[in-house]
Design a protein around this motif. Structure first.
Motif, PDB file in Angstrom:
ATOM      1  N   GLY A  76      41.981  40.928  50.340  1.00  0.00           N
ATOM      2  CA  GLY A  76      40.691  40.578  49.790  1.00  0.00           C
ATOM      3  C   GLY A  76      40.780  39.372  48.856  1.00  0.00           C
ATOM      4  N   LEU A  77      39.964  39.391  47.837  1.00  0.00           N
ATOM      5  CA  LEU A  77      39.870  38.257  46.916  1.00  0.00           C
ATOM      6  C   LEU A  77      40.086  38.741  45.489  1.00  0.00           C
ATOM      7  N   ARG A  78      40.772  37.921  44.722  1.00  0.00           N
ATOM      8  CA  ARG A  78      40.977  38.186  43.291  1.00  0.00           C
ATOM      9  C   ARG A  78      40.488  36.965  42.519  1.00  0.00           C
ATOM     10  N   VAL A  79      39.472  37.161  41.698  1.00  0.00           N
ATOM     11  CA  VAL A  79      38.934  36.102  40.846  1.00  0.00           C
ATOM     12  C   VAL A  79      39.379  36.405  39.428  1.00  0.00           C
ATOM     13  N   ALA A  80      40.199  35.524  38.830  1.00  0.00           N
ATOM     14  CA  ALA A  80      40.732  35.735  37.501  1.00  0.00           C
ATOM     15  C   ALA A  80      40.292  34.616  36.571  1.00  0.00           C
ATOM     16  N   LEU A  81      39.920  34.996  35.355  1.00  0.00           N
ATOM     17  CA  LEU A  81      39.537  34.029  34.335  1.00  0.00           C
ATOM     18  C   LEU A  81      40.439  34.235  33.128  1.00  0.00           C
ATOM     19  N   ARG A  82      41.002  33.136  32.649  1.00  0.00           N
ATOM     20  CA  ARG A  82      41.886  33.189  31.480  1.00  0.00           C
ATOM     21  C   ARG A  82      41.193  32.473  30.321  1.00  0.00           C
ATOM     22  N   PHE A  83      40.775  33.262  29.339  1.00  0.00           N
ATOM     23  CA  PHE A  83      40.090  32.744  28.169  1.00  0.00           C
ATOM     24  C   PHE A  83      41.110  32.406  27.089  1.00  0.00           C
ATOM     25  N   PRO A  84      40.817  31.377  26.296  1.00  0.00           N
ATOM     26  CA  PRO A  84      41.749  31.054  25.199  1.00  0.00           C
ATOM     27  C   PRO A  84      41.703  32.131  24.128  1.00  0.00           C
ATOM     28  N   ALA A  85      42.734  32.147  23.308  1.00  0.00           N
ATOM     29  CA  ALA A  85      42.833  33.163  22.246  1.00  0.00           C
ATOM     30  C   ALA A  85      41.740  32.956  21.206  1.00  0.00           C
ATOM     31  N   LEU A  86      41.437  34.004  20.491  1.00  0.00           N
ATOM     32  CA  LEU A  86      40.380  33.975  19.465  1.00  0.00           C
ATOM     33  C   LEU A  86      40.736  32.992  18.352  1.00  0.00           C
ATOM     34  N   VAL A  91      38.298  46.224  38.387  1.00  0.00           N
ATOM     35  CA  VAL A  91      37.965  45.274  37.321  1.00  0.00           C
ATOM     36  C   VAL A  91      39.030  45.397  36.236  1.00  0.00           C
ATOM     37  N   HIS A  92      39.663  44.252  35.889  1.00  0.00           N
ATOM     38  CA  HIS A  92      40.712  44.238  34.868  1.00  0.00           C
ATOM     39  C   HIS A  92      40.215  43.448  33.654  1.00  0.00           C
ATOM     40  N   CYS A  93      40.561  43.927  32.481  1.00  0.00           N
ATOM     41  CA  CYS A  93      40.272  43.195  31.248  1.00  0.00           C
ATOM     42  C   CYS A  93      41.366  43.554  30.248  1.00  0.00           C
ATOM     43  N   GLN A  94      42.206  42.594  29.906  1.00  0.00           N
ATOM     44  CA  GLN A  94      43.348  42.893  29.058  1.00  0.00           C
ATOM     45  C   GLN A  94      43.761  41.656  28.272  1.00  0.00           C
ATOM     46  N   PRO A  95      44.359  41.860  27.115  1.00  0.00           N
ATOM     47  CA  PRO A  95      44.853  40.709  26.338  1.00  0.00           C
ATOM     48  C   PRO A  95      46.149  40.168  26.933  1.00  0.00           C
ATOM     49  N   THR A  96      46.402  38.908  26.722  1.00  0.00           N
ATOM     50  CA  THR A  96      47.629  38.240  27.154  1.00  0.00           C
ATOM     51  C   THR A  96      48.206  37.489  25.957  1.00  0.00           C
ATOM     52  N   PRO A  97      49.466  37.040  26.065  1.00  0.00           N
ATOM     53  CA  PRO A  97      50.055  36.317  24.914  1.00  0.00           C
ATOM     54  C   PRO A  97      49.278  35.069  24.515  1.00  0.00           C
ATOM     55  N   GLU A 134      40.043  48.928  34.635  1.00  0.00           N
ATOM     56  CA  GLU A 134      41.248  48.943  33.812  1.00  0.00           C
ATOM     57  C   GLU A 134      40.971  48.043  32.603  1.00  0.00           C
ATOM     58  N   LEU A 135      40.453  48.644  31.544  1.00  0.00           N
ATOM     59  CA  LEU A 135      39.955  47.887  30.401  1.00  0.00           C
ATOM     60  C   LEU A 135      40.798  48.168  29.171  1.00  0.00           C
ATOM     61  N   SER A 136      41.198  47.116  28.520  1.00  0.00           N
ATOM     62  CA  SER A 136      41.888  47.213  27.234  1.00  0.00           C
ATOM     63  C   SER A 136      41.101  46.395  26.211  1.00  0.00           C
ATOM     64  N   PRO A 137      41.104  46.797  24.953  1.00  0.00           N
ATOM     65  CA  PRO A 137      40.362  46.034  23.940  1.00  0.00           C
ATOM     66  C   PRO A 137      40.810  44.572  23.921  1.00  0.00           C
ATOM     67  N   THR A 138      39.846  43.678  24.022  1.00  0.00           N
ATOM     68  CA  THR A 138      40.132  42.235  24.049  1.00  0.00           C
ATOM     69  C   THR A 138      39.152  41.520  23.143  1.00  0.00           C
ATOM     70  N   GLN A 139      39.640  40.599  22.364  1.00  0.00           N
ATOM     71  CA  GLN A 139      38.821  39.840  21.448  1.00  0.00           C
ATOM     72  C   GLN A 139      38.838  38.362  21.860  1.00  0.00           C
ATOM     73  N   LEU A 140      37.651  37.790  21.931  1.00  0.00           N
ATOM     74  CA  LEU A 140      37.526  36.352  22.207  1.00  0.00           C
ATOM     75  C   LEU A 140      36.250  35.850  21.557  1.00  0.00           C
TER      76      LEU A 140
END
Length: 448
Positions: free
Chosen positions: A438-448, A364-370, A328-334
């Motif tokens: 199961g297991l969910r490993v999530a990483l939250r990257f700071p905004a660009l 696999v998830h990759c998405q922008p957040t606020p 589940e991939l959405s365009p993300t910039q970092l």
């Protein structure tokens, strides 16, 4: 733990207080002794004045009355006098007046139940020397002495407080370079081994800074040696391991009719694959080191595109284990370093596929957040108990003896996430059909 500040204050303040106490005692003596002498001289002057009023021609050596009245007006203390003949007869004054002691013109005594100070003189008379004495109570002396003591105590307290404050300020100012040195060390990162600047350090601290810089140099050299060793091992192992894999595959092809040989070769291939993976993980860990990362430039990139590039290899691995792998991939910039983020993705997805049983699910998830970018991998594997989730980020830690891998995957993930300022979270993943999650490993990257 001893304190340099307290030691300096103890060795500076204590002598100052003792010196002030001695100085106060000396000042008291210098102030009270002249006052005592002045009071005694006043008594002697009063006795001499009284003697001057005697009538030498009179058989009784009588006094002129004005002199008697002037005696009591000289001071606020109660006063008495006596004129005593050589045979002990009291010619005038108070009969209770103590007799004169030889060699003591001024002395202490008691009259009418009160302490007094007495001054006595001998003057010549018709029938022998006549004693003239004057006595006064000590009230005025006590008042003067109390005033001296109060003034000295006030002055000594003020001086002591001022000196203690000056010493405290001086000690604090003298120790300020140490405080600044501590602040500079506290502001450093845990992997900053650059030498300290000792150009502005006091002469007494410069040797300490030099010794500390030498220690930092030895630690940095040891860290570089370890990194170089790990990198060399990883690089040197990958080539022979790849060659060994080709040889084993060729051997399996030649002896495909021998089941025992084929089984043995398959086990060797599995062991070879684990060794190749561990070598690659060691190389990834070496690249993710803080010293190496500081030299890499962070550039804007699309994390979802990076995941899509690696998707084909993950799909083939999932098909071999009959695992439902979804993206589940959405365009993300970092901002990040491409090779390190690729290592992060590879480790997380590979771990999920390894620990998820056949017919399981990995998403696999990759998405922008606020506030940045969210990258998460969740699976329907056995998961990690809540009480053990804090340990899995340590190097070479495995939950049990039957776990696959070397225990480096999540350690690499933590290092790369820290280098990019990302936060790692562990949570429950997908239902696995066995009553668990199961297991969910999530990483939250700071905004660009």
């Amino acid at each position: 733990m001893t304190s340099i500040r307290l030691r300096l204050l103890k060795w500076l303040v204590a002598p100052i207080l003792v010196f002030n106490l001695l100085a106060a005692s000396l000042t008291y003596l210098l102030a009270w002794t002249p006052a005592q002498l002045a009071f005694d001289q006043g008594l002697l002057d009063a006795a001499a004045g009284l003697a001057a009023r005697l009538r030498p021609g009179s058989p009784a050596m009588g006094l002129e009355l004005p002199a008697v009245h002037a005696l009591g007006a000289a001071a606020p203390d109660a006063s008495w006098f006596v004129v005593r003949a050589a045979d002990g007869r009291v010619l005038a004054g108070d009969p209770a007046f103590p007799r004169r002691t030889a060699g003591e013109p001024v002395r202490d005594a008691r009259m009418h139940g009160q302490p007094v100070r007495i001054a006595s003189l001998l003057v010549p008379g018709a029938s022998g020397p006549v004693e003239v004495g004057v006595a006064r109570t000590l009230s005025q002396r006590h008042q003067v002495r109390s005033a001296i003591v109060r003034a000295l105590v006030l002055l000594e307290v003020l001086f002591s407080l001022a000196l203690v404050g000056l010493v405290w300020f001086s000690v604090g100012n003298g120790l300020a370079p140490l405080a600044r040195l501590r602040a500079r060390l506290d502001a450093r990162g845990s992997h900053d081994l650059a030498p300290l600047d000792d150009s502005a350090m006091p002469r007494e601290i410069a040797p300490l800074v030099s010794a500390f810089n030498a220690l930092l140099g030895r630690i940095a050299a040891g860290a570089r040696a370890q990194d170089d060793f790990r990198a060399n091992v990883a690089h040197q192992l990958r080539t022979p391991l790849a060659g060994l894999r080709l040889q084993l595959e060729w051997l399996a092809g030649r002896h495909r009719d021998d089941p025992e040989t084929v089984r043995t070769v398959e086990l060797l291939l599995q062991a070879n694959e684990r060794m190749i993976r561990q070598a690659n993980q060691l190389l990834s860990l070496e690249r993710a080191g803080p010293d190496r990362f500081e030299q890499a430039a962070l550039v804007p990139l699309d994390l979802s595109a990076l995941v899509a590039e690696a998707a084909q290899g993950f799909v083939e691995q999932a098909l071999r284990k009959d695992i439902d792998l979804g993206f589940e991939l959405s365009p993300t910039q970092l901002r990040g370093e491409r090779h390190m983020l690729r290592d992060l993705v590879d480790n997380l997805v590979d771990n999920a596929l390894r620990y998820t049983p056949s017919q399981g699910t990995v998403t696999v998830h990759c998405q922008p957040t606020p506030d940045g970018v969210l990258f998460a991998v969740e699976d329907s594997g056995p998961g990690i108990p809540l009480e053990k989730r804090g340990r899995v980020f340590q190097r070479f830690v495995r939950l049990d003896q039957h776990s696959q891998g070397s225990g480096l995957g999540l350690a690499i993930v933590r290092e790369i996430a820290a280098a990019h300022g990302a936060q790692v979270e562990l949570g429950d993943g997908l239902a696995n059909g066995a009553g668990g999650w199961g297991l969910r490993v999530a990483l939250r990257f700071p905004a660009l």
